[in-house]
Design a protein around this motif. Sequence first.
Motif, PDB file in Angstrom:
ATOM      1  N   THR A 249       0.832  -1.206   0.000  1.00 10.69           N
ATOM      2  CA  THR A 249       0.000   0.000   0.000  1.00 10.69           C
ATOM      3  C   THR A 249       0.871   1.264   0.000  1.00 10.69           C
ATOM      4  O   THR A 249       0.530   2.262  -0.640  1.00 10.69           O
ATOM      5  N   THR A 289      -1.974   3.922   3.127  1.00  6.80           N
ATOM      6  CA  THR A 289      -1.800   2.855   4.118  1.00  6.80           C
ATOM      7  C   THR A 289      -2.666   3.074   5.349  1.00  6.80           C
ATOM      8  O   THR A 289      -3.177   2.106   5.936  1.00  6.80           O
ATOM      9  N   ILE A 292      -6.406   1.677   5.181  1.00  8.89           N
ATOM     10  CA  ILE A 292      -6.388   0.218   5.000  1.00  8.89           C
ATOM     11  C   ILE A 292      -5.904  -0.467   6.272  1.00  8.89           C
ATOM     12  O   ILE A 292      -6.507  -1.438   6.749  1.00  8.89           O
ATOM     13  N   SER A 293      -4.830   0.045   6.861  1.00  8.65           N
ATOM     14  CA  SER A 293      -4.289  -0.557   8.084  1.00  8.65           C
ATOM     15  C   SER A 293      -5.253  -0.387   9.254  1.00  8.65           C
ATOM     16  O   SER A 293      -5.384  -1.282  10.093  1.00  8.65           O
ATOM     17  N   TYR A 295      -8.553  -0.383   9.322  1.00  8.61           N
ATOM     18  CA  TYR A 295      -9.645  -1.362   9.305  1.00  8.61           C
ATOM     19  C   TYR A 295      -9.116  -2.794   9.486  1.00  8.61           C
ATOM     20  O   TYR A 295      -9.809  -3.652  10.041  1.00  8.61           O
TER      21      TYR A 295
END
Length: 301
Positions: A249, A289, A292-293, A295
């Motif tokens: 990511t 990032t 995404i990280s 969740y």
Amino acid sequence: MRKRLISVILTLPLFTVIIFYDKVIFLFHLLILSISIFSALEIFYMAKVHRQKNLRTVITTMIAMALGYIITICGTKVFVGDFSSLYKIVETKNPSMDLSLIMVFALIAVLFLINIFKVNVSSFEEKGRAILTAVFCFIYVGLGIWHISLMRFMPSGKYYIVFIFLCAWLSDTGGYVVGRKLGKHKLSNTASPNKSVEGFIGMFIFTVPLIALYYYLYSKNYLVSLLGKNIPNFSLCQIVLLTSIFILTSFLGDMGESLIKRMYDTKDSSKIFPGHGGIFDIFDSVILTAPISYYIFLLLQ
């Protein structure tokens, strides 16, 4: 490289204090909001919106981002005038971004409103480009980077923040060093011609062992004074998998920014930090990032 090291030496201590010292939590919020706003301003500048004399769109977007961040942290408490979450982190257990997502459509409506009047045929394209840039800035840069603040409220929030920053910056360093020394096969001729296959592999070789070491030091309580006592229970396989995901990511965020800069024929988003470029240049790998990280950590938690 020398300019980069000087910039890091001068800014890293202050950045560390703001990120981890709970008593200056208001500075943490100000830092995250500033990163999003200045990154957005740099994108507007690269898009040459300032030359189109469309400052109304820029100012409206900046106001919306400030309000959106406050709503992200305080949630529905803003309707009763309770802004305690902005300076007392322990009082908020479950901050939400739901209202800020609604603000996206409110922002689009306002941007349409302030741009539909006094428009001649020759400026239609410029107005449309400014609106699309504004929406992109609010969603990608704004909502993206604000997830770091949401992460800060999690039980192991400080650990997670260091995790993603290390993945972003270590992978960038590893890719740069290995690519410069051994890079022979181009990875992309369009978005970032300086990236190589060898540099891409070097990102993983350089980052994964160091992240594993970071988790080991934290699990053995060597970093408790800095990151707190809430130690996430990850296995080595999970650490390797998470690190690999966040390297990817980070790489995509970096490549995305390279694509934007090539589209606007710009080398750096700005000249604020010698050797690094602008705010957007420094945090491009983190912006993608962070959500995404967040969740992923939320599911694992």
